[in-house]
Design an enzyme around this catalytic site. Sequence first.
Site, PDB file in Angstrom:
ATOM      1  N   GLU A  14      -6.634   3.074   6.648  1.00 40.58           N
ATOM      2  CA  GLU A  14      -5.201   2.831   6.637  1.00 40.58           C
ATOM      3  C   GLU A  14      -4.725   2.647   8.070  1.00 40.58           C
ATOM      4  O   GLU A  14      -5.493   2.796   9.023  1.00 40.58           O
ATOM      5  CB  GLU A  14      -4.459   3.993   5.964  1.00 40.58           C
ATOM      6  CG  GLU A  14      -4.696   5.348   6.604  1.00 40.58           C
ATOM      7  CD  GLU A  14      -4.124   6.488   5.777  1.00 40.58           C
ATOM      8  OE1 GLU A  14      -3.840   6.299   4.579  1.00 40.58           O
ATOM      9  OE2 GLU A  14      -3.969   7.586   6.337  1.00 40.58           O
ATOM     10  N   HIS A  62       0.335   9.750   5.537  1.00 37.15           N
ATOM     11  CA  HIS A  62      -0.463  10.714   6.287  1.00 37.15           C
ATOM     12  C   HIS A  62       0.005  10.867   7.721  1.00 37.15           C
ATOM     13  O   HIS A  62       0.560   9.944   8.317  1.00 37.15           O
ATOM     14  CB  HIS A  62      -1.939  10.274   6.293  1.00 37.15           C
ATOM     15  CG  HIS A  62      -2.590  10.400   4.964  1.00 37.15           C
ATOM     16  ND1 HIS A  62      -3.595   9.570   4.566  1.00 37.15           N
ATOM     17  CD2 HIS A  62      -2.384  11.258   3.935  1.00 37.15           C
ATOM     18  CE1 HIS A  62      -3.995   9.908   3.353  1.00 37.15           C
ATOM     19  NE2 HIS A  62      -3.272  10.928   2.956  1.00 37.15           N
TER      20      HIS A  62
END
Length: 287
Positions: free
Chosen positions: A208, A246
């Site tokens: 990511e 995150h």
Amino acid sequence: MILVNEETKAIVQGITGKQGRFHTKEMLKYGTNIVAGTSPGKAGQKVEDIPVYNSIEEIKRDFPDINASIIFIPAPFVKDAAFEAISELDLVVIITEHIPIHDTMEIVEYAKEHDTILIGPNTPGIITPGVGKLGIMPTHIFNKGHIGLVSRSGTLTYEIASQISDDGYGISTGVGIGGDPVTGQNFIDILKRFENDPETEQIVMLGEIGGVPEVKAAKYAEEHLSKPIVSFIAGVSAPLGKRMGHAGAIIEGTDGTAENKKELLRQHGVHVADTPKDIVKIIEELQ
């Protein structure tokens, strides 16, 4: 398979809590060899017929061959629990999220000093289909097979595992390294294990935005790995400077953007999927 195998004999730290109880039941249902759990002050109780102890030291008197732990303990108390497990066991999985970064740094360093494999924190855990899991992932989407799966994101792991299974393929082991900026094992650590695993033929690496761990892994793989790697990077539409999900998923300038990472991964020989559905297409082409 890697990390979780037939030799894994695990304990659950925080077994009497809501999450500990629920996931102990699910892990046992899947065939994971869980022999005991800890919950200070509650020794003598049982959870799913699993005995509860006050400490790992007490467990080892009755089960001297335990070698792994999964931690379901509130963030402020994880460091002490992790230190206890790291000093006694070979593999420690920390499911807990929102652990203070300084605590995590100390835990990771302590694990290195003791040569203990640390997965997490903020991870869905590990699953070896057909053998067991130390984690919270839904098991029905993981077929047994020869694709090693490693990811920073739990949700993305589930989506891709489901697609792989739906298209007739399977997974040797699935590993969530954790979504925090600092984790025990990183992509390179897991790629090394898959490279040496005879049951893993291909590797899927799910990344990511934020940081450069995927690019570092691609550079390492180009020089040291023989097995093909397929990668997908989530966060193509993420705006600059904005945290997305995150703690590690934040980009500044061009470094760490999805498009930048995809280009660098291709330069280092990784097969990059533009969409999750493209992962299986690439896997088929590599057969």
